[in-house]
Write an enzyme that holds these catalytic residues in place. Structure first.
Site, PDB file in Angstrom:
ATOM      1  N   CYS A   1     -10.094  -5.143   0.614  1.00  0.00           N
ATOM      2  CA  CYS A   1     -11.212  -4.193   0.660  1.00  0.00           C
ATOM      3  C   CYS A   1     -12.127  -4.409  -0.555  1.00  0.00           C
ATOM      4  CB  CYS A   1     -10.694  -2.753   0.712  1.00  0.00           C
ATOM      5  SG  CYS A   1     -10.138  -2.100  -0.866  1.00  0.00           S
TER       6      CYS A   1
ATOM      7  N   TYR B   1      -5.685  11.763   1.086  1.00  0.00           N
ATOM      8  CA  TYR B   1      -5.935  10.363   1.451  1.00  0.00           C
ATOM      9  C   TYR B   1      -6.501   9.477   0.330  1.00  0.00           C
ATOM     10  CZ  TYR B   1      -5.199  11.751   6.397  1.00  0.00           C
ATOM     11  OH  TYR B   1      -4.686  12.208   7.581  1.00  0.00           O
TER      12      TYR B   1
ATOM     13  N   CYS C   1      -4.078   0.578  -2.512  1.00  0.00           N
ATOM     14  CA  CYS C   1      -3.895  -0.640  -1.724  1.00  0.00           C
ATOM     15  C   CYS C   1      -2.809  -1.531  -2.341  1.00  0.00           C
ATOM     16  CB  CYS C   1      -5.193  -1.439  -1.678  1.00  0.00           C
ATOM     17  SG  CYS C   1      -6.535  -0.664  -0.765  1.00  0.00           S
TER      18      CYS C   1
ATOM     19  N   ASN D   1       0.841  -1.192   0.000  1.00  0.00           N
ATOM     20  CA  ASN D   1       0.000   0.000   0.000  1.00  0.00           C
ATOM     21  C   ASN D   1       0.882   1.250   0.000  1.00  0.00           C
ATOM     22  OD1 ASN D   1       0.664  -0.745   2.706  1.00  0.00           O
ATOM     23  ND2 ASN D   1      -1.037   0.424   3.531  1.00  0.00           N
ATOM     24  N   ILE D   2       0.403   2.262  -0.719  1.00  0.00           N
ATOM     25  CA  ILE D   2       1.140   3.522  -0.867  1.00  0.00           C
ATOM     26  C   ILE D   2       0.157   4.650  -0.571  1.00  0.00           C
ATOM     27  CG2 ILE D   2       2.551   4.944  -2.406  1.00  0.00           C
ATOM     28  CD1 ILE D   2       2.939   2.386  -4.163  1.00  0.00           C
ATOM     29  N   GLU D   3       0.325   5.256   0.593  1.00  0.00           N
ATOM     30  CA  GLU D   3      -0.629   6.304   1.008  1.00  0.00           C
ATOM     31  C   GLU D   3      -0.201   7.672   0.481  1.00  0.00           C
ATOM     32  OE1 GLU D   3      -1.106   5.675   5.247  1.00  0.00           O
ATOM     33  OE2 GLU D   3      -2.247   3.834   4.873  1.00  0.00           O
ATOM     34  N   ASN D   4      -1.088   8.635   0.679  1.00  0.00           N
ATOM     35  CA  ASN D   4      -0.864   9.977   0.125  1.00  0.00           C
ATOM     36  C   ASN D   4      -1.468  11.000   1.070  1.00  0.00           C
ATOM     37  OD1 ASN D   4      -1.657  12.373  -1.826  1.00  0.00           O
ATOM     38  ND2 ASN D   4      -0.158  11.125  -2.894  1.00  0.00           N
TER      39      ASN D   4
ATOM     40  N   CYS E   1     -10.692  -3.374  -3.968  1.00  0.00           N
ATOM     41  CA  CYS E   1      -9.720  -4.349  -4.504  1.00  0.00           C
ATOM     42  C   CYS E   1     -10.410  -5.609  -5.000  1.00  0.00           C
ATOM     43  CB  CYS E   1      -8.663  -4.681  -3.458  1.00  0.00           C
ATOM     44  SG  CYS E   1      -7.484  -3.326  -3.221  1.00  0.00           S
TER      45      CYS E   1
ATOM     46  N   GLU F   1      -2.939  -4.731  -3.047  1.00  0.00           N
ATOM     47  CA  GLU F   1      -3.425  -5.652  -4.080  1.00  0.00           C
ATOM     48  C   GLU F   1      -3.477  -4.964  -5.437  1.00  0.00           C
ATOM     49  OE1 GLU F   1      -4.705  -4.879  -1.153  1.00  0.00           O
ATOM     50  OE2 GLU F   1      -6.111  -6.389  -0.422  1.00  0.00           O
TER      51      GLU F   1
HETATM   52  N1  THU Z   1      -5.258  -1.484   2.465  1.00  0.00           N
HETATM   53  C1  THU Z   1      -4.694  -2.317   1.540  1.00  0.00           C
HETATM   54  O1  THU Z   1      -3.558  -2.119   1.112  1.00  0.00           O
HETATM   55  N2  THU Z   1      -5.445  -3.355   1.091  1.00  0.00           N
HETATM   56  C2  THU Z   1      -6.714  -3.618   1.490  1.00  0.00           C
HETATM   57  O2  THU Z   1      -7.367  -4.471   0.914  1.00  0.00           O
HETATM   58  C3  THU Z   1      -7.275  -2.902   2.631  1.00  0.00           C
HETATM   59  C4  THU Z   1      -6.593  -1.641   2.992  1.00  0.00           C
HETATM   60  C5  THU Z   1      -4.485  -0.323   2.921  1.00  0.00           C
HETATM   61  C6  THU Z   1      -5.040   0.996   2.468  1.00  0.00           C
HETATM   62  C7  THU Z   1      -4.487   1.938   3.512  1.00  0.00           C
HETATM   63  O3  THU Z   1      -3.178   2.326   3.106  1.00  0.00           O
HETATM   64  C8  THU Z   1      -4.378   1.080   4.757  1.00  0.00           C
HETATM   65  O4  THU Z   1      -4.464  -0.264   4.335  1.00  0.00           O
HETATM   66  C9  THU Z   1      -5.452   1.365   5.785  1.00  0.00           C
HETATM   67  O5  THU Z   1      -6.706   1.295   5.221  1.00  0.00           O
END
Ligand code: THU
Length: 137
Positions: free
Chosen positions: A90, A48, A53, A42-45, A93, A55
């Protein structure tokens, strides 16, 4: 490639997670039908919703390299710095993956703390899905 190894690769990919906002680190390892593995995290920003994610990172890497045939994906997620703990994909995904696979055969591996995994089909996780075939009726 056995599923224990795929789970280990997901946990390895998790180390690159950029999760400075949630502190929830996720790694994924996507196995193609011909045995190649594409990993993602996962790569956040700061904005938001612009984050992605693990996947979808793995799928985007693979699809953008021309891959179209997939067998399974392992997902390892949990608080950063702790063991992975049953992070299910999620909804976004699940839908994203459904575009490229058959729900009754593509397998989703959810990695447990001891790096063993539970195996589900995508169809179990996304029943009655809307996908490419829905538009061809
Ligand atoms: N996240 C994933 O990478 N995959 C998922 O299927 C569920 C959530 C990440 C997104 C975010 O960076 C962090 O988990 C919290 O939601």
């Amino acid at each position: 490639m056995d599923y224990n190894e795929l789970s280990r690769l997901a946990e390895e990919a998790r180390k690159n997670s950029y999760c400075v906002y949630s502190n929830f680190a996720v790694g994924a390892a996507l196995l193609t039908k011909d045995g190649k593995v594409y990993t993602g995290c996962n790569i956040e920003n700061a904005s938001y919703p612009a984050g992605i994610c693990a996947e979808r990172t793995a799928f985007c890497k693979a699809v953008s390299e021309g891959e179209r045939e997939f067998k399974a994906i392992a997902i390892a997620g949990g608080p950063a710095g702790e063991a992975p703990d049953d992070a299910y994909p999620c909804g976004v995904c699940r839908q994203f993956m459904n575009e490229f696979v058959e729900g009754d055969s593509f397998e989703v591996l959810v990695v447990h703390k001891d790096l063993s995994c539970s195996v589900h089909t995508l169809g179990e996780l996304l029943p009655h899905s809307f996908g490419p075939k829905s538009l061809k009726k």
